[in-house]
Design a protein around this motif. Structure first.
Motif, short mmCIF file in Angstrom:
data_model
loop_
_atom_site.label_atom_id
_atom_site.label_comp_id
_atom_site.label_asym_id
_atom_site.label_seq_id
_atom_site.Cartn_x
_atom_site.Cartn_y
_atom_site.Cartn_z
N PHE A 1 0.86 -1.19 0.00
CA PHE A 1 0.00 0.00 0.00
C PHE A 1 0.89 1.23 0.00
O PHE A 1 1.69 1.43 0.92
N SER A 2 0.78 2.03 -1.05
CA SER A 2 1.55 3.27 -1.17
C SER A 2 0.61 4.46 -1.09
O SER A 2 -0.30 4.62 -1.90
N ASP A 3 0.84 5.31 -0.10
CA ASP A 3 0.05 6.53 0.07
C ASP A 3 0.91 7.73 -0.33
O ASP A 3 1.95 7.98 0.29
N SER A 4 0.51 8.43 -1.37
CA SER A 4 1.17 9.68 -1.79
C SER A 4 2.61 9.47 -2.23
O SER A 4 3.45 10.34 -2.05
N GLY A 5 2.92 8.34 -2.81
CA GLY A 5 4.29 8.05 -3.22
C GLY A 5 4.60 8.54 -4.62
O GLY A 5 3.98 8.08 -5.59
N PRO A 6 5.54 9.48 -4.79
CA PRO A 6 5.93 9.90 -6.14
C PRO A 6 6.73 8.81 -6.83
O PRO A 6 7.52 8.11 -6.20
N LEU A 7 6.52 8.65 -8.13
CA LEU A 7 7.17 7.57 -8.87
C LEU A 7 8.05 8.05 -10.01
O LEU A 7 8.82 7.27 -10.57
N HIS A 8 7.94 9.31 -10.37
CA HIS A 8 8.69 9.86 -11.50
C HIS A 8 9.66 10.91 -11.01
O HIS A 8 9.27 11.91 -10.41
N ALA A 9 10.95 10.68 -11.25
CA ALA A 9 11.97 11.68 -10.89
C ALA A 9 11.99 12.77 -11.96
O ALA A 9 11.84 12.48 -13.15
N GLN A 10 12.17 14.01 -11.53
CA GLN A 10 12.10 15.14 -12.45
C GLN A 10 12.90 16.30 -11.89
O GLN A 10 12.73 16.66 -10.72
N GLU A 11 13.74 16.90 -12.70
CA GLU A 11 14.61 17.97 -12.22
C GLU A 11 13.81 19.17 -11.70
O GLU A 11 13.91 19.54 -10.54
N ASP A 12 13.06 19.80 -12.57
CA ASP A 12 12.24 20.95 -12.19
C ASP A 12 10.82 20.46 -11.92
O ASP A 12 10.24 19.74 -12.74
N PHE A 13 10.27 20.86 -10.79
CA PHE A 13 8.95 20.38 -10.37
C PHE A 13 8.04 21.57 -10.07
O PHE A 13 7.56 21.74 -8.96
N PRO A 14 7.75 22.41 -11.08
CA PRO A 14 6.89 23.58 -10.84
C PRO A 14 5.43 23.20 -10.59
O PRO A 14 4.67 24.00 -10.04
N GLU A 15 5.04 21.97 -10.97
CA GLU A 15 3.67 21.54 -10.75
C GLU A 15 3.30 21.53 -9.27
O GLU A 15 2.11 21.64 -8.91
N TYR A 16 4.31 21.39 -8.40
CA TYR A 16 4.06 21.38 -6.95
C TYR A 16 3.32 22.65 -6.54
O TYR A 16 2.31 22.61 -5.83
N LEU A 17 3.82 23.81 -6.96
CA LEU A 17 3.20 25.08 -6.59
C LEU A 17 1.89 25.31 -7.34
O LEU A 17 1.02 26.04 -6.85
N GLU A 18 1.74 24.69 -8.50
CA GLU A 18 0.47 24.78 -9.22
C GLU A 18 -0.66 24.12 -8.42
O GLU A 18 -1.78 24.62 -8.37
N VAL A 19 -0.36 22.98 -7.80
CA VAL A 19 -1.37 22.30 -6.97
C VAL A 19 -1.69 23.15 -5.74
O VAL A 19 -2.85 23.23 -5.31
#
Length: 506
Positions: A187-205
């Motif tokens: 059971f994975s809760d809130s686990g990110p699976l894709h590594a990515q250099e720039d993560f601007p989507e974080y602030l979009e959410v």
């Protein structure tokens, strides 16, 4: 990565680059407050992928055998934090162990807490820190618990369930991918699976959560305050005024570009990250009420400063001098105040990226924290050799090893919060299938599904939690025999491919 989290403030995936243990479970009527929890250590290999290196180190864990009437075990996976006993006494993993008459364990990740493979966290001694090394530690831990040397072999032949949230949830998914012969359900809760250099989507959410839970006016108020704040910093006396209003540890007068990025990172964007990532019902709307309260001031910057200064995460003051942060984070002692943050930053610099820059126009914080700020952190906090090429090759390696968002192994059930800033890096509902179901729960934040079923944030989350328990029980009791044969062919090929890749990069 980044409420009840804040009393644990350490400078995770947690918020931005901060690392925090998941919050202690909210007490439930059937919690284990009186259970006996045992602390233990097992010796694991320092380099799991070099047969010629026989060095070992002690890996810490907690153990609760209250419900252990079967040979099954449930492991709550530790991530980028120091483990503690709370999750041995309550929460969804505890309920699963009780339901399946299983033992409950909590493992500590190498280089965190009291699991210290080396003498210091110098760049040379951090070379044994990677997620595939940590997964191999988990594999060795499982084999030890299932051996005759542990409890006289009681757990030999039992089923193994893994539960994790945030980065530890990622580890659970990747354990099923790498070691399917050792892991029966995840059971994975809130686990990110894709590594990515720039993560601007974080602030979009974060912007979307403010808009939905606080209203359009709340989001526009924050953006108006940011526009005025940046303009104020550009005036002769503005930096001194901002320092006083926002309670910075030293004046911003004469601040460098790195200082200003540090102020906006640690003082502004990280504070909103704490609010949204760890929100419980009402937290965001209450914050928006304060940010829009004209009785405090008609000036949006003043209201923003008042709210920021009142948050526990900015106490006793906002440290905006980059050179001070540098001094704090270059201390290589495990007992240094920022040791946990230093170790996690190393992992982001060589494996993940996930830097929450302000490069997107779809967020209210303007262009105050550029991607280059995090590049500089890697070079200054860890080593001058940690450049962008190394970062990008590490991200490519991570996604090659674990397939990013392109593949979910069987017998993994995932939950994603609709307003979790990490959700863009996690599995999507479109990935959902019978062997690896994915639930996206509206307006839920980070790591909320691992809480007790008696303390759900919404009816929708409560139903998902019950579905998780039912599915994990099915997998632990093999009530879905019809799907096992088809999964074996897939997992066998995965083992071979993973072993080949690890050998290539070891």
């Amino acid at each position: 990565m980044y409420t009840y989290y804040r009393y644990l403030l350490l400078l995770p995936l947690a918020v931005g680059l901060r690392t925090l243990e998941p919050p202690p479970p909210v007490p439930a009527s059937r919690d284990g407050s009186n259970d006996t929890v045992t602390e233990g250590f097992i010796y694991v290999r320092l380099n799991q992928f070099a047969a010629t290196n026989t060095d070992v180190f002690p890996m810490r864990y907690y153990y609760n055998s209250r419900h252990a009437r079967s040979t099954n075990i449930v492991i709550f996976i530790g991530g980028e934090w120091r483990i503690s006993e709370g999750w041995m006494r309550g929460g969804l993993a505890y309920e699963l162990a009780a339901r399946e008459s299983a033992a409950l364990f909590y493992t500590e990740h190498r280089y965190y807490g009291d699991t210290r493979p080396t003498n210091t966290t110098s760049p040379e001694e951090l070379k044994y820190l990677s997620v595939d090394q940590a997964l191999a530690d988990l594999a060795q831990f499982i084999q030890t618990v299932q051996s005759d040397s542990f409890e006289n072999g009681w757990y030999r032949g039992g089923k193994v369930a893994l539960v994790g949230c945030s980065y530890a949830g990622s580890m659970g998914t990747w354990m099923r991918l790498a070691y399917p012969h050792l892991v029966d359900a995840v059971f994975s809760d809130s686990g990110p699976l894709h590594a990515q250099e720039d993560f601007p989507e974080y602030l979009e959410v974060i912007a979307e959560a403010l808009r939905v839970q606080g209203g359009e006016t709340c989001l526009s108020t924050v953006q108006e305050a940011m526009v005025d704040l940046v303009a104020l910093l550009g005036t002769p006396d503005g930096p001194a005024t901002v320092s006083e209003q926002f309670n910075t540890c030293s004046s911003l007068q004469g601040a460098t570009a790195l200082d200003l990025a540090t102020f906006f990172w640690y003082g502004i964007t990280e504070t909103f990250a704490y609010l949204v990532q760890y929100a419980t019902p009402g937290d965001i709307s209450n914050a928006c009420t304060a940010l829009q309260n004209t009785q405090i001031s008609t000036n949006p910057v003043t209201r923003l400063a008042a709210w920021i200064s009142a948050q526990p995460s900015t106490q006793p003051c906002i440290e905006a001098e980059y050179r001070v942060q540098l001094a704090l984070h270059t201390n290589t002692s495990y007992d240094a105040p920022q040791a946990t943050m230093r170790v996690w930053l190393y992992q982001t610099c060589v494996e993940y990226g996930w830097y929450q820059s302000t490069t997107s126009p779809r967020q209210p914080f303007l262009s105050t924290v550029p991607l280059e700020y995090f590049h500089q952190m890697c070079k200054d906090f860890i080593s001058e050799y940690f450049d962008e090429d190394l970062l990008r090759s590490g991200i490519q390696r991570t996604n090659l090893l674990f397939a990013g968002l392109d593949f979910l192994p069987d017998r993994v059930i995932s939950v994603v919060g609709g307003h979790d800033p990490w959700s863009p890096m996690g599995p999507k509902a479109t990935h959902s299938r019978h062997l690896a179901p994915v639930y996206v729960v509206p307006e839920i934040s980070h790591c909320r599904a691992i809480q007790s079923t008696e303390n759900s944030d919404s009816e929708a989350l409560a139903q998902v939690q019950h579905d998780v328990l039912n599915k994990m029980s099915e997998w632990l009791t093999d009530r879905e025999d019809d799907m096992i044969s088809s999964a074996h062919a897939v997992t066998a090929s995965i083992i071979v491919g993973f072993a080949a890749i690890v050998a290539l990069f070891a």
